[in-house]
Design a protein around this motif. Structure first.
Motif, PDB file in Angstrom:
ATOM      1  N   VAL A  22       0.829  -1.192   0.000  1.00  0.00           N
ATOM      2  CA  VAL A  22       0.000   0.000   0.000  1.00  0.00           C
ATOM      3  C   VAL A  22       0.867   1.247   0.000  1.00  0.00           C
ATOM      4  N   ALA A  23       1.940   1.203   0.775  1.00  0.00           N
ATOM      5  CA  ALA A  23       2.839   2.347   0.794  1.00  0.00           C
ATOM      6  C   ALA A  23       3.425   2.598  -0.584  1.00  0.00           C
ATOM      7  N   ALA A  24       3.760   1.525  -1.282  1.00  0.00           N
ATOM      8  CA  ALA A  24       4.295   1.676  -2.630  1.00  0.00           C
ATOM      9  C   ALA A  24       3.274   2.296  -3.555  1.00  0.00           C
ATOM     10  N   LEU A  25       2.014   1.886  -3.398  1.00  0.00           N
ATOM     11  CA  LEU A  25       0.968   2.451  -4.242  1.00  0.00           C
ATOM     12  C   LEU A  25       0.780   3.925  -3.934  1.00  0.00           C
ATOM     13  N   GLY A 147      -6.188 -18.647 -11.061  1.00  0.00           N
ATOM     14  CA  GLY A 147      -5.068 -17.728 -11.176  1.00  0.00           C
ATOM     15  C   GLY A 147      -5.329 -16.539 -12.080  1.00  0.00           C
ATOM     16  N   LYS A 148      -6.554 -16.396 -12.552  1.00  0.00           N
ATOM     17  CA  LYS A 148      -6.907 -15.268 -13.414  1.00  0.00           C
ATOM     18  C   LYS A 148      -7.664 -14.210 -12.608  1.00  0.00           C
ATOM     19  N   GLN A 149      -7.454 -12.949 -12.970  1.00  0.00           N
ATOM     20  CA  GLN A 149      -8.039 -11.847 -12.216  1.00  0.00           C
ATOM     21  C   GLN A 149      -9.564 -11.889 -12.255  1.00  0.00           C
ATOM     22  N   GLN A 150     -10.162 -11.663 -11.080  1.00  0.00           N
ATOM     23  CA  GLN A 150     -11.618 -11.581 -10.988  1.00  0.00           C
ATOM     24  C   GLN A 150     -12.094 -10.260 -10.396  1.00  0.00           C
ATOM     25  N   LEU A 151     -11.317  -9.689  -9.503  1.00  0.00           N
ATOM     26  CA  LEU A 151     -11.693  -8.411  -8.906  1.00  0.00           C
ATOM     27  C   LEU A 151     -10.693  -7.334  -9.303  1.00  0.00           C
ATOM     28  N   THR A 152     -11.210  -6.258  -9.870  1.00  0.00           N
ATOM     29  CA  THR A 152     -10.407  -5.144 -10.375  1.00  0.00           C
ATOM     30  C   THR A 152     -10.415  -4.003  -9.369  1.00  0.00           C
ATOM     31  N   PRO A 153      -9.252  -3.595  -8.840  1.00  0.00           N
ATOM     32  CA  PRO A 153      -9.215  -2.508  -7.860  1.00  0.00           C
ATOM     33  C   PRO A 153      -9.640  -1.176  -8.478  1.00  0.00           C
ATOM     34  N   VAL A 154     -10.448  -0.430  -7.730  1.00  0.00           N
ATOM     35  CA  VAL A 154     -10.963   0.850  -8.216  1.00  0.00           C
ATOM     36  C   VAL A 154     -10.535   1.998  -7.304  1.00  0.00           C
ATOM     37  N   GLN A 310     -12.137   2.165 -14.037  1.00  0.00           N
ATOM     38  CA  GLN A 310     -10.705   2.339 -13.791  1.00  0.00           C
ATOM     39  C   GLN A 310     -10.093   3.407 -14.715  1.00  0.00           C
ATOM     40  N   SER A 311     -10.905   4.033 -15.542  1.00  0.00           N
ATOM     41  CA  SER A 311     -10.409   5.047 -16.484  1.00  0.00           C
ATOM     42  C   SER A 311     -10.051   6.335 -15.747  1.00  0.00           C
ATOM     43  N   THR A 312      -9.179   7.124 -16.349  1.00  0.00           N
ATOM     44  CA  THR A 312      -8.721   8.364 -15.723  1.00  0.00           C
ATOM     45  C   THR A 312      -9.875   9.318 -15.440  1.00  0.00           C
ATOM     46  N   GLU A 313     -10.830   9.406 -16.358  1.00  0.00           N
ATOM     47  CA  GLU A 313     -11.932  10.350 -16.165  1.00  0.00           C
ATOM     48  C   GLU A 313     -12.781   9.996 -14.950  1.00  0.00           C
ATOM     49  N   VAL A 314     -13.115   8.732 -14.806  1.00  0.00           N
ATOM     50  CA  VAL A 314     -13.904   8.316 -13.648  1.00  0.00           C
ATOM     51  C   VAL A 314     -13.071   8.381 -12.373  1.00  0.00           C
ATOM     52  N   GLN A 315     -11.835   7.933 -12.446  1.00  0.00           N
ATOM     53  CA  GLN A 315     -10.958   7.922 -11.280  1.00  0.00           C
ATOM     54  C   GLN A 315     -10.760   9.320 -10.693  1.00  0.00           C
ATOM     55  N   SER A 316     -10.747  10.326 -11.551  1.00  0.00           N
ATOM     56  CA  SER A 316     -10.546  11.697 -11.073  1.00  0.00           C
ATOM     57  C   SER A 316     -11.742  12.232 -10.299  1.00  0.00           C
ATOM     58  N   THR A 317     -12.901  11.595 -10.422  1.00  0.00           N
ATOM     59  CA  THR A 317     -14.091  12.021  -9.673  1.00  0.00           C
ATOM     60  C   THR A 317     -14.253  11.270  -8.356  1.00  0.00           C
ATOM     61  N   ILE A 318     -13.485  10.212  -8.158  1.00  0.00           N
ATOM     62  CA  ILE A 318     -13.671   9.366  -6.978  1.00  0.00           C
ATOM     63  C   ILE A 318     -13.471  10.111  -5.657  1.00  0.00           C
ATOM     64  N   PRO A 319     -12.436  10.963  -5.505  1.00  0.00           N
ATOM     65  CA  PRO A 319     -12.292  11.661  -4.223  1.00  0.00           C
ATOM     66  C   PRO A 319     -13.522  12.488  -3.858  1.00  0.00           C
ATOM     67  N   ASP A 320     -14.078  13.228  -4.798  1.00  0.00           N
ATOM     68  CA  ASP A 320     -15.220  14.079  -4.511  1.00  0.00           C
ATOM     69  C   ASP A 320     -16.523  13.303  -4.370  1.00  0.00           C
ATOM     70  N   TYR A 325      -9.332   7.361  -2.377  1.00  0.00           N
ATOM     71  CA  TYR A 325      -8.220   7.642  -3.272  1.00  0.00           C
ATOM     72  C   TYR A 325      -8.349   6.775  -4.524  1.00  0.00           C
ATOM     73  N   PRO A 326      -8.136   7.342  -5.722  1.00  0.00           N
ATOM     74  CA  PRO A 326      -8.184   6.548  -6.953  1.00  0.00           C
ATOM     75  C   PRO A 326      -6.957   5.668  -7.094  1.00  0.00           C
ATOM     76  N   VAL A 327      -7.116   4.497  -7.719  1.00  0.00           N
ATOM     77  CA  VAL A 327      -5.961   3.619  -7.933  1.00  0.00           C
ATOM     78  C   VAL A 327      -5.201   3.957  -9.201  1.00  0.00           C
ATOM     79  N   ASN A 328      -5.801   4.745 -10.086  1.00  0.00           N
ATOM     80  CA  ASN A 328      -5.144   5.137 -11.332  1.00  0.00           C
ATOM     81  C   ASN A 328      -4.236   6.333 -11.056  1.00  0.00           C
ATOM     82  N   PRO A 329      -2.926   6.205 -11.231  1.00  0.00           N
ATOM     83  CA  PRO A 329      -2.001   7.290 -10.896  1.00  0.00           C
ATOM     84  C   PRO A 329      -2.150   8.519 -11.771  1.00  0.00           C
ATOM     85  N   ALA A 330      -2.856   8.384 -12.902  1.00  0.00           N
ATOM     86  CA  ALA A 330      -3.071   9.538 -13.770  1.00  0.00           C
ATOM     87  C   ALA A 330      -4.241  10.393 -13.308  1.00  0.00           C
TER      88      ALA A 330
END
Length: 372
Positions: A22-25, A147-154, A310-320, A325-330
């Motif tokens: 988490v610290a790395a993220l 071993g395949k992804q099922q839950l996508t972090p948001v 997980q797109s930048t546009e949606v992620q940028s609205t998550i704080p408000d 905190y959004p998981v997308n660094p952009a």
């Protein structure tokens, strides 16, 4: 995170979601760009460019999305999104498990890292990996047994006790700072938390107390809280907006289980200060996920909805909109969050394997000790 003001479980791969990861993220979110995005192969859920039609998104009560962004997404893709809310994250997960043979919808948002293994182990989810998933987010992805992804972090954030500064100032009482403070007579009848059997923040806080007090001591701690007038609500909505005095000034209790980002939404009129504060020594880190439901009527379009979250546009609205905190660094993070919505430097932690093994037993023991 679960807030409705404008807007709050693990497989083997969630071991990456420990405090160090988490610290790395957190550092990555502060300084990385989408250039680091990892290109993953399209999943078996089928993120076909031609996927259209109706998608039912099942969420917790605190889910919120920008209506203009949603309308633009629907127009661009030919997908229509119907949102169904199913209580808090714990209630949501339980409902998905109970209805897995006749799914409530096509996609889900709001399962968190305290309940994820319940959904994965029950076979609720289909495999899906967003093609453009940022590598900083991918480290928190939860895989199925294949071993395949099922839950996508948001999104992610810290579940912490919050206090109403104004109440304590008016009463001339010193604010609590630690978990142990809440058992003192000075704070009798002042605290409200959420039930870990039905609420993801409630379960996160139960895990925080297990981390702090150990399996031999956490129930004694809860019994002391109960003896000191603790109130337990079913979900975050009731605790924060009905019982907490700091949300609108009408609740009777000045200590509530919420999030470290909540104080960024109780600012003074000139926005120079906040009327509430998070106790950062009481925090447990929470990650929220989206996924495609196994047996979905429209899995290909559901996968596109998950990718969009997980797109930048949606992620940028998550704080408000959802106080997380959004998981997308952009994504854009509000400037005020640096001052009023800090993350805990050392959040309390319980290993993923221990949560998977003991979650139900811990909840059962807590219920017997606290609810009766």
């Amino acid at each position: 995170m679960q807030h409705t003001t404008g807007r709050r479980a693990r497989s083997t791969t969630l071991a990456a979601g420990t405090t160090a990861a988490v610290a790395a993220l957190t550092l990555a979110l502060a300084g990385c760009s989408s250039d680091d995005d990892a290109k993953a192969a399209p999943s078996s859920a089928g993120s076909s460019a031609s996927a259209t039609g109706p998608v039912t998104l099942v969420t917790h009560d605190s889910f919120s999305v920008d209506k203009k962004q949603l309308a633009a997404f629907e127009k661009k893709t030919g997908i229509t999104v119907k949102i169904i809310k199913q209580g808090d994250a714990g209630q949501l997960t339980n409902q998905l498990v109970l209805t897995k043979d006749s799914p409530l919808g096509d996609a889900v948002f709001g399962i968190d890292n305290t309940f994820a293994t319940r959904a994965v182990d029950a076979g609720v989810l289909a495999d899906h990996t967003p093609a453009d998933q940022p590598s900083q987010a991918a480290q928190y992805a939860v895989d199925g047994s294949d071993g395949k992804q099922q839950l996508t972090p948001v999104d992610y954030g810290d579940v912490c006790l919050n206090v109403d500064h104004a109440w304590f100032t008016k009463k001339g009482v010193a604010e609590p700072k630690t978990l142990d403070d809440l058992t003192r007579p000075a704070y009798k009848d002042l605290t409200v938390v959420e039930n870990p059997a039905t609420s993801s923040p409630g379960l996160a806080f139960l895990l925080a107390t297990i981390s702090a007090k150990g399996e031999d001591g956490y129930l004694d701690y809860w019994k002391a809280l109960k003896a000191n007038g603790l109130k337990v609500d079913q979900g975050w909505e009731d605790a924060y907006y009905t019982d907490f005095s700091g949300a609108d000034g009408k609740g009777p209790r000045p200590i509530v289980l919420s999030y470290s980002s909540s104080p960024a939404f109780t600012l003074s009129k000139d926005k120079s200060s906040t009327t509430t504060g998070a106790l950062l020594d009481t925090c447990f880190r929470q990650v929220e996920y989206a996924g495609v439901l196994d047996g979905a009527k429209n899995p290909a379009a559901a996968a596109k909805v998950v990718d969009w979250l997980q797109s930048t546009e949606v992620q940028s609205t998550i704080p408000d909109l959802m106080y997380m905190y959004p998981v997308n660094p952009a994504a854009t993070i509000p400037t005020a969050w640096k001052k009023f919505a800090p993350l805990a430097t050392k959040p309390l932690d319980v290993p993923a394997a221990d949560i998977t093994k003991n979650r139900e037993a811990w909840i059962k023991a807590w219920t017997a000790a606290v609810v009766g």
